[in-house]
Design a protein around this motif. Structure first.
Motif: not given
Ligand code: ADP
Ligand code: ADP
Length: 233
Positions: A13, A15, A20, A22, A41-42, A45, A47-48
């Motif tokens: 991503y 930002l 980043i 992910a 942990p939060s 990655g 969700s990604t």
């Molecule tokens: P989790 O689900 O384990 O909390 P995510 O997959 O949401 O992790 O995020 C992994 C990394 O990618 C984190 O550093 C998060 O801030 C970043 N990230 C996730 N989605 C986005 C996005 N749409 N834009 C920018 N950064 C993102």
């Protein structure tokens, strides 16, 4: 031949001028009969990665084959189709439609498939039966407990005969007794042959699966080293 083959998947991503990573060069095979949990942990990655497995988003590079079809090369329409046909989603907050009965909620994925009303009802009832809720078919979600709502959501996920059930923190909104019931149900479904991928930050939940994969800073680790220690997760 694995049912799902993920090879060297990368997702970044942008930002505020920063890149980043992910997901970094992630590979994973998911086979028939698998019940696999992805724990991290939060920000690790999860969700990604879920968005990738669930065909909600495409990787920047790498391969994702589901039953031999390369998802990484699909356009958005193809992605939507494959998602509807191959993936059964289960969410933390159930995502049921509150104005529809349990039965109507479970019928939703079948409408997309163009089944007749009679076949839809029959199939939806059989799925409610699988989760032990056939006698509640006429209830609205608000007339059901959290655990029962999640069962309805699981029945909905099953209705389209997906290749894989993808559960994102399925017990996150439930008390521990109800969580355990839902996890037992997922285990039973797995024993019946359903492939399950469970995403969680909770080690006790993750341990219910047959395989545990840890995700940390966008990288996957399977069954390695001393990472079962809670303070390292
Ligand atoms: P989790 O689900 O384990 O909390 P995510 O997959 O949401 O992790 O995020 C992994 C990394 O990618 C984190 O550093 C998060 O801030 C970043 N990230 C996730 N989605 C986005 C996005 N749409 N834009 C920018 N950064 C993102
Ligand atoms: P989770 O509950 O899985 O930890 P997150 O808080 O990591 O969820 O992310 C929730 C949603 O916000 C995700 O879909 C992700 O793509 C998006 N997101 C996460 N981090 C960022 C970020 N730094 N910038 C923009 N979007 C993000």
């Amino acid at each position: 031949q694995p049912v799902i083959e993920i090879k060297n998947l990368t997702k970044t991503y942008e930002l505020g001028g920063e890149t980043i990573h992910a997901l970094e060069d992630v590979s994973l095979h998911i086979n028939d009969g698998d019940f696999i949990s992805i724990i991290g942990p939060s920000g690790s990655g999860k969700s990604t990665f879920m968005n990738m497995i669930g065909c909600l988003d495409k990787p920047d590079s790498g391969e994702y084959l589901i039953e031999g079809k390369n998802v990484a090369k699909m356009n958005d329409n193809e992605l939507a189709t494959i998602r509807n046909v191959k993936i059964g989603f289960i969410f933390q907050n159930f995502n049921l439609l509150n104005k529809l009965t349990a039965l109507e909620n479970v019928e939703l994925p079948l409408i997309y498939r163009g089944l007749s009303a009679k076949d839809r009802k029959e199939k939806a009832l059989s799925c409610l039966k699988l989760v032990g809720l056939e006698d509640r078919w006429g209830h609205l979600p608000t007339q059901l407990s959290g655990g029962q709502q999640q069962r309805v959501a699981i029945a909905r996920a099953l209705a389209g005969d997906p290749t894989v059930l993808l559960a994102d923190e399925p017990t996150g909104a439930l008390d521990s007794k109800t969580s355990n019931d839902v996890l037992q149900l997922l285990k039973q479904l797995n024993e019946k042959g359903h492939i399950i991928v469970l995403i969680t930050h909770d080690l006790e939940v993750a341990k219910q699966a047959k395989r545990i994969v840890r995700i940390h800073d966008g990288q996957l680790y399977e069954n390695g080293g001393d990472w079962f220690e809670p303070n390292r997760i």
